[in-house]
Write a protein that holds these residues in place. Sequence first.
Motif, PDB file in Angstrom:
ATOM      1  N   GLU A 275      37.735 -29.314  63.569  1.00  0.00           N
ATOM      2  CA  GLU A 275      37.641 -27.880  63.313  1.00  0.00           C
ATOM      3  C   GLU A 275      38.880 -27.170  63.841  1.00  0.00           C
ATOM      4  OE1 GLU A 275      33.980 -26.386  64.941  1.00  0.00           O
ATOM      5  OE2 GLU A 275      32.782 -27.325  63.362  1.00  0.00           O
ATOM      6  N   GLN A 276      39.321 -26.195  63.078  1.00  0.00           N
ATOM      7  CA  GLN A 276      40.489 -25.355  63.360  1.00  0.00           C
ATOM      8  C   GLN A 276      41.821 -26.078  63.184  1.00  0.00           C
ATOM      9  OE1 GLN A 276      39.806 -22.099  63.483  1.00  0.00           O
ATOM     10  NE2 GLN A 276      37.707 -22.842  63.268  1.00  0.00           N
ATOM     11  N   ASP A 277      41.786 -27.346  62.774  1.00  0.00           N
ATOM     12  CA  ASP A 277      43.033 -28.071  62.505  1.00  0.00           C
ATOM     13  C   ASP A 277      43.471 -27.832  61.061  1.00  0.00           C
ATOM     14  OD1 ASP A 277      43.126 -29.061  65.056  1.00  0.00           O
ATOM     15  OD2 ASP A 277      42.613 -31.123  64.508  1.00  0.00           O
ATOM     16  N   GLU A 278      44.775 -27.784  60.867  1.00  0.00           N
ATOM     17  CA  GLU A 278      45.334 -27.655  59.533  1.00  0.00           C
ATOM     18  C   GLU A 278      45.376 -29.016  58.851  1.00  0.00           C
ATOM     19  OE1 GLU A 278      49.189 -25.857  59.527  1.00  0.00           O
ATOM     20  OE2 GLU A 278      48.398 -23.896  60.068  1.00  0.00           O
TER      21      GLU A 278
ATOM     22  N   ALA B 225      37.438 -24.828  58.875  1.00  0.00           N
ATOM     23  CA  ALA B 225      36.847 -23.748  59.653  1.00  0.00           C
ATOM     24  C   ALA B 225      35.607 -24.222  60.406  1.00  0.00           C
ATOM     25  CB  ALA B 225      36.488 -22.579  58.739  1.00  0.00           C
TER      26      ALA B 225
ATOM     27  N   GLU C 202      48.373 -25.878  52.238  1.00  0.00           N
ATOM     28  CA  GLU C 202      47.741 -26.111  53.538  1.00  0.00           C
ATOM     29  C   GLU C 202      46.484 -25.264  53.685  1.00  0.00           C
ATOM     30  OE1 GLU C 202      50.799 -25.279  56.395  1.00  0.00           O
ATOM     31  OE2 GLU C 202      51.623 -27.290  56.225  1.00  0.00           O
TER      32      GLU C 202
ATOM     33  N   ILE D  13      42.725 -24.887  56.562  1.00  0.00           N
ATOM     34  CA  ILE D  13      42.158 -25.153  57.884  1.00  0.00           C
ATOM     35  C   ILE D  13      40.690 -25.535  57.705  1.00  0.00           C
ATOM     36  CG2 ILE D  13      41.458 -24.073  60.068  1.00  0.00           C
ATOM     37  CD1 ILE D  13      43.917 -22.284  59.830  1.00  0.00           C
TER      38      ILE D  13
ATOM     39  N   ILE E 184      36.105 -24.967  54.523  1.00  0.00           N
ATOM     40  CA  ILE E 184      37.551 -24.895  54.700  1.00  0.00           C
ATOM     41  C   ILE E 184      38.009 -23.485  54.378  1.00  0.00           C
ATOM     42  CG2 ILE E 184      37.934 -27.332  54.229  1.00  0.00           C
ATOM     43  CD1 ILE E 184      38.927 -26.531  51.412  1.00  0.00           C
TER      44      ILE E 184
END
Length: 86
Positions: free
Chosen positions: A70-73, A27, A23, A25, A46
């Motif tokens: 953005e900021q999602d995994e 960024a 996993e 993120i 990322i």
Amino acid sequence: MGDDTVAVETEEVWPDDSEDIEEAIVANWFVREGSVVTAGDPIAEIQIEKVSIDVPAPVGGEIVAVLVEEQDEFRRGDVLARISPS
């Protein structure tokens, strides 16, 4: 999206020493939907654990869909965006 789009994936930029990490993120996106890019342009950053990696555009064209915000995994192998080649 039809078959004429190219998937932006992360497999090619995933660090070899991070094979056990699945996993990451998003960024930062350097582009938005509608942006025109050239193959190799950095389009996203990322973060895999504490390592930041730029993701290049696999082809030139228009960003037609950003699939991970953005900021999602996301998981290794997920499609981050789609590009319509020019």
